[in-house]
Design a protein around this motif. Sequence first.
Motif, PDB file in Angstrom:
ATOM      1  N   MET A 132      34.024  38.873  34.750  1.00 25.86           N
ATOM      2  CA  MET A 132      33.430  40.021  35.567  1.00 25.86           C
ATOM      3  C   MET A 132      32.005  39.932  35.897  1.00 25.86           C
ATOM      4  O   MET A 132      30.987  39.769  35.322  1.00 25.86           O
ATOM      5  CB  MET A 132      33.686  41.241  34.518  1.00 25.86           C
ATOM      6  N   TRP A 154      36.531  38.992  38.551  1.00 28.60           N
ATOM      7  CA  TRP A 154      36.627  40.774  38.984  1.00 28.60           C
ATOM      8  C   TRP A 154      35.035  41.263  39.598  1.00 28.60           C
ATOM      9  O   TRP A 154      34.121  40.023  39.256  1.00 28.60           O
ATOM     10  CB  TRP A 154      36.948  41.265  37.666  1.00 28.60           C
ATOM     11  N   CYS A 178      37.541  38.508  44.498  1.00 29.35           N
ATOM     12  CA  CYS A 178      37.489  39.291  43.204  1.00 29.35           C
ATOM     13  C   CYS A 178      38.833  39.803  43.073  1.00 29.35           C
ATOM     14  O   CYS A 178      39.499  40.113  44.096  1.00 29.35           O
ATOM     15  CB  CYS A 178      36.359  40.323  43.139  1.00 29.35           C
ATOM     16  N   GLU A 179      39.579  40.015  42.104  1.00 24.94           N
ATOM     17  CA  GLU A 179      40.693  40.678  41.682  1.00 24.94           C
ATOM     18  C   GLU A 179      40.812  42.120  41.239  1.00 24.94           C
ATOM     19  O   GLU A 179      41.983  42.428  41.021  1.00 24.94           O
ATOM     20  CB  GLU A 179      41.738  39.647  40.977  1.00 24.94           C
ATOM     21  N   ALA A 180      39.651  42.439  40.858  1.00 22.00           N
ATOM     22  CA  ALA A 180      39.656  43.915  40.215  1.00 22.00           C
ATOM     23  C   ALA A 180      38.305  44.463  40.626  1.00 22.00           C
ATOM     24  O   ALA A 180      37.250  43.515  40.736  1.00 22.00           O
ATOM     25  CB  ALA A 180      40.090  44.041  38.890  1.00 22.00           C
TER      26      ALA A 180
END
Length: 430
Positions: A132, A154, A178-180
């Motif tokens: 993150m 993320w 980024c995936e979230a």
Amino acid sequence: MSLADDIGNIGRAIQTRIYREGVYGRKPAVPVDPERLRRAARSAMSRRGWNYLQGSAGTESTASANRAAFERYRIVPSMLRDVSNRRLGVELFGRELPTPLLLAPIGVLELVHPQGDLAVARAAADSGVPVMLSTQASWSMERVAEAAPQAPRWFQLYWSSDDDLVTSMVHRAERSGCEAIVVTLDTHVLGWRPRDLDAGFLPFAHGQGIAQYTADPVFASLVRRRLKHPASSPAPRPTPQALRALWSMSRNHPGSLLGNLRSPCPRAAVETFLDVFSRSSLTWHELDFVRQRTKLPIVLKGLQRPEDARRALDAGVDGVVVSNHGGRQVDGALGALEALPGIVAEVDGRIPVLFDSGVRTGADVFKALALGATAVGIGRPYAYGLATAGARGVRSVLEHLGAELDITMALAGIADVAGLGPAALTRLDG
């Protein structure tokens, strides 16, 4: 064998490798024991860097409560179970992960190691563990994507007081892979942290940990606006400390050091950041602002009350993180693990419930998973590894935690993390 190898018995393989190397006198370069790892990191870091990383709010009782909560839950093994092949993998937001580990967001990692976020991202790429990326990073998300394009990542969003800046950060996160989006809710005001206060040290005021901002076009326009309307009050008399701060601001600002030393931009950037960092007026109604600006999963970080989990479900978010920011925000707060079962019950499997705060060992990860967490964020331990040996240190910490989790599962009679539940634990009174 690494954590990215989704096969059983990884714990025994890593354990055996360490013992075999010990035959030739080679001990682990990164300590396995959590306390030895902490001490190694302390010796590698500056005093104020260590205080920023290690410090918590007030008397640091919440950080202690996090550890005490883990101690109250004890593992109760089941015997004669076939655990010869174990599975640690989980699925999150469409990605299969080799373990239920996450690298929680930590800001200003340049205080920990010169390569900071870049080294952590390289370790994430090697291990397959999502990182993150902090809004308070020392390197921009674009630099991280360039340095470690394979790293699952993320973006942790601190909600700025400027809506255009929030929009820009979210769009940049999408473009940089980024995936979230992880919206952190518990830091709209910095906690009362005596270690930093006694030192008079806030890294952001020195231009550290604001790379996401200085790389942002909207933020750059805010800085230009400030330069057109400079403050009329006279500048304070320079001191050696102030000159060092100016050097730090200039070194961390985009552009050449010499040019920055001659320019008002670095100081204006710091002042602009301090103006727009956070928004204490944020309410549940405004979460839709982010939803309208991204198709990425939205995760809320910092929940501790079941009713807040209910509101999160009503808001249509894709996941929540049970967390008290590692004890850094509120002194005298509940240990985060104590809040986990109530939120898991409220969510009732509708979205992933993630967890961080106080995790130090693979057995801690086991306990959080048994109480219903889908995945578990690691914070200070990986920063200790980073301080000790850079990217290799982060990889080693993830290896050790994953190996201990695997061995703990085997000894507890659990072959798959999906089979972990409260029956694997008992809670001590008091």
